[in-house]
Design a protein around this motif. Structure first.
Motif, short mmCIF file in Angstrom:
data_model
loop_
_atom_site.label_atom_id
_atom_site.label_comp_id
_atom_site.label_asym_id
_atom_site.label_seq_id
_atom_site.Cartn_x
_atom_site.Cartn_y
_atom_site.Cartn_z
N ASP A 180 -6.90 19.79 -0.58
CA ASP A 180 -7.74 18.69 -0.14
C ASP A 180 -9.16 19.10 0.24
N VAL A 181 -9.47 20.39 0.31
CA VAL A 181 -10.80 20.85 0.69
C VAL A 181 -11.37 21.75 -0.38
N SER A 182 -12.63 21.52 -0.71
CA SER A 182 -13.36 22.39 -1.62
C SER A 182 -14.77 22.55 -1.09
N VAL A 183 -15.26 23.79 -1.02
CA VAL A 183 -16.61 24.01 -0.50
C VAL A 183 -17.23 25.22 -1.19
N GLY A 184 -18.50 25.10 -1.51
CA GLY A 184 -19.26 26.20 -2.08
C GLY A 184 -20.59 26.32 -1.37
N PHE A 185 -21.12 27.54 -1.25
CA PHE A 185 -22.30 27.80 -0.45
C PHE A 185 -23.08 28.93 -1.10
N TYR A 186 -24.38 28.75 -1.28
CA TYR A 186 -25.20 29.84 -1.79
C TYR A 186 -26.64 29.63 -1.36
N GLY A 187 -27.42 30.69 -1.48
CA GLY A 187 -28.83 30.61 -1.15
C GLY A 187 -29.58 31.80 -1.74
N VAL A 188 -30.87 31.64 -1.93
CA VAL A 188 -31.73 32.72 -2.41
C VAL A 188 -32.98 32.76 -1.55
N GLY A 189 -33.52 33.96 -1.37
CA GLY A 189 -34.70 34.12 -0.55
C GLY A 189 -35.57 35.26 -1.02
N LEU A 190 -36.78 35.28 -0.52
CA LEU A 190 -37.74 36.31 -0.89
C LEU A 190 -38.52 36.71 0.35
N GLN A 191 -38.65 38.01 0.56
CA GLN A 191 -39.45 38.54 1.67
C GLN A 191 -40.54 39.43 1.09
N HIS A 192 -41.76 39.23 1.57
CA HIS A 192 -42.88 40.05 1.11
C HIS A 192 -43.55 40.67 2.33
N GLU A 193 -43.54 41.99 2.40
CA GLU A 193 -44.17 42.69 3.52
C GLU A 193 -45.67 42.78 3.27
N LEU A 194 -46.44 42.06 4.08
CA LEU A 194 -47.88 42.02 3.92
C LEU A 194 -48.54 43.33 4.31
N THR A 195 -47.99 44.02 5.31
CA THR A 195 -48.59 45.28 5.75
C THR A 195 -48.46 46.37 4.70
N SER A 196 -47.55 46.21 3.74
CA SER A 196 -47.43 47.21 2.67
C SER A 196 -48.64 47.21 1.75
N ASP A 225 -4.25 11.39 1.98
CA ASP A 225 -2.90 11.56 2.53
C ASP A 225 -2.87 11.73 4.04
N THR A 226 -4.05 11.70 4.71
CA THR A 226 -4.06 11.91 6.15
C THR A 226 -3.68 10.65 6.93
N GLY A 227 -3.80 9.49 6.29
CA GLY A 227 -3.50 8.25 6.99
C GLY A 227 -4.62 7.82 7.92
N VAL A 228 -5.80 8.48 7.82
CA VAL A 228 -6.91 8.11 8.69
C VAL A 228 -7.38 6.69 8.39
N ILE A 229 -7.56 6.40 7.10
CA ILE A 229 -8.01 5.08 6.68
C ILE A 229 -7.13 4.62 5.55
N ALA A 230 -6.62 3.41 5.63
CA ALA A 230 -5.77 2.89 4.58
C ALA A 230 -6.58 2.70 3.30
N GLY A 231 -5.98 3.06 2.16
CA GLY A 231 -6.67 2.91 0.90
C GLY A 231 -6.19 3.93 -0.12
N GLN A 232 -6.98 4.16 -1.15
CA GLN A 232 -6.60 5.07 -2.23
C GLN A 232 -7.77 5.97 -2.63
N ASP A 233 -7.42 7.19 -3.08
CA ASP A 233 -8.40 8.15 -3.62
C ASP A 233 -9.60 8.32 -2.69
N GLN A 234 -9.33 8.45 -1.41
CA GLN A 234 -10.41 8.53 -0.42
C GLN A 234 -10.88 9.98 -0.27
N ARG A 235 -12.17 10.15 -0.36
CA ARG A 235 -12.73 11.49 -0.24
C ARG A 235 -14.19 11.41 0.21
N ILE A 236 -14.64 12.50 0.72
CA ILE A 236 -16.04 12.65 1.06
C ILE A 236 -16.61 13.75 0.18
#
Length: 336
Positions: A180-196, A225-236
């Protein structure tokens, strides 16, 4: 609460919703349910955006060519003293059908971060000519009621030094996919040292960098299937996107160093309620894909931290001051 911390990070507090009879909110009709849900979950969405955005750096000095570091980072966006985020004012004039049992026109009620309990409301409507039905229920409390005062996040981050003071960063959370749970997480970054770029940069007592980071999270939670809210195919289904821009300065000592930064955060979360939901007796018997919630954040951030370096093993911790103050800590393994 099932998948508690994952649900906080992924769907902006659906686990809190799962504790209450959320179907009661839909009894007031879809428009009332959307207005309440937006106010209720909004502050938690904001806290999650701040939480996933921290931890991009632990030094103002970029790694040299071929230098690398792998980190396990945890963030906690604190809301213990954020009373303005833990509650909101529910004014019945803004609702079509929701009313307070005590007759009040407005009341302070809990958001998904709050702890207020025992606030009862009702909806009333005509189900047939001359026949009126009334339904009373209690509004949900929030995470503070469970003794939790922070929004967590955790991920793996890798950094590698390129040329001319440039360091490339990537972060990710290994994909979690259950029934019932699916999650994905990613990120990209860049650091530039100015003193170099400055003459005789090695004799400078501090390192100064600019950091840009992008973080993306997407996930879904099937709660049919949690019974939180009556209905069908409920997802976020939800997505979070954030951009951070930072100016960083740090010392350049052999073992222990101190660093700080100031910058700007911009983020947006979108949460779609999908599926079929029973909406009670006020409106039609059911609705499909009832609404989508959006929350945006932006603002200045500032942090200060320290890093301990013992050969290839390192530790760091810092504290960020922002709309949600956050603590970040990491275990690092690196070379150069």
């Amino acid at each position: 609460m099932r998948h508690f911390f994952l649900a906080i990070l992924m769907i902006s507090g659906l686990s809190s919703m799962a504790q209450s009879n959320a179907n009661d909110i839909f009894a007031a009709g879809v428009e009332d349910a959307e207005r309440f849900t937006n106010d209720y979950f909004g502050p938690l969405s904001e806290g999650a955006l701040y939480s996933i955005s921290n931890g991009w750096y632990n030094s103002g000095k970029a790694k040299p060519l071929g230098g690398f570091e792998i980190s396990i980072i945890g963030n906690m966006a604190n809301f213990k003293n954020k009373d303005d985020k833990k509650t909101f004012v529910l004014n019945t004039a803004d609702y079509e059908n929701l009313q307070f049992v005590d007759g009040s026109a407005s009341n302070v009620v809990a958001s998904a971060l709050g702890d207020l309990e025992g606030i009862r409301v009702f909806v009333e409507g005509e189900i047939a000519p001359g026949i009126t039905q009334r339904e009373e229920f209690e509004l949900p409390s929030g995470l503070s009621g469970e003794g939790i005062n922070f929004v967590p996040s955790a991920f793996i981050q890798a950094s590698v030094g390129l040329i001319k003071g440039i360091e490339l960063k990537a972060r990710f959370l290994p994909k979690v996919d259950t029934d019932d749970v699916s999650v994905g997480f990613y990120g990209v970054g860049l650091q530039h040292e100015l003193t170099s770029l400055l003459p005789a940069e090695k004799i400078w007592p501090v390192a100064i960098s600019g950091v840009i980071g992008y973080t993306h999270l997407d996930g879904s939670y099937d709660f049919t299937d949690t019974g939180v809210i009556a209905g069908q195919d409920q997802r976020i289904e939800m997505t979070m996107n954030t951009w951070t821009f930072q100016a960083v300065v740090s010392t350049k000592l052999p073992v222990i160093n101190f660093y700080g930064g100031i910058g700007y955060l911009k983020g947006k979360s979108t949460t779609d309620f999908l599926g079929t939901y029973e909406s009670g007796f006020i409106t039609s018997p059911s609705v499909e894909d009832p609404f989508s919630l959006t929350r945006e954040v932006n603002g200045v951030t500032a942090n200060v931290g320290t890093k301990l370096k013992l050969g290839f093993f390192r530790l760091h911790a810092d504290y960020t001051i922002a709309a949600f103050n956050s603590l970040s800590f990491g275990i690092n393994f690196g070379f150069r």
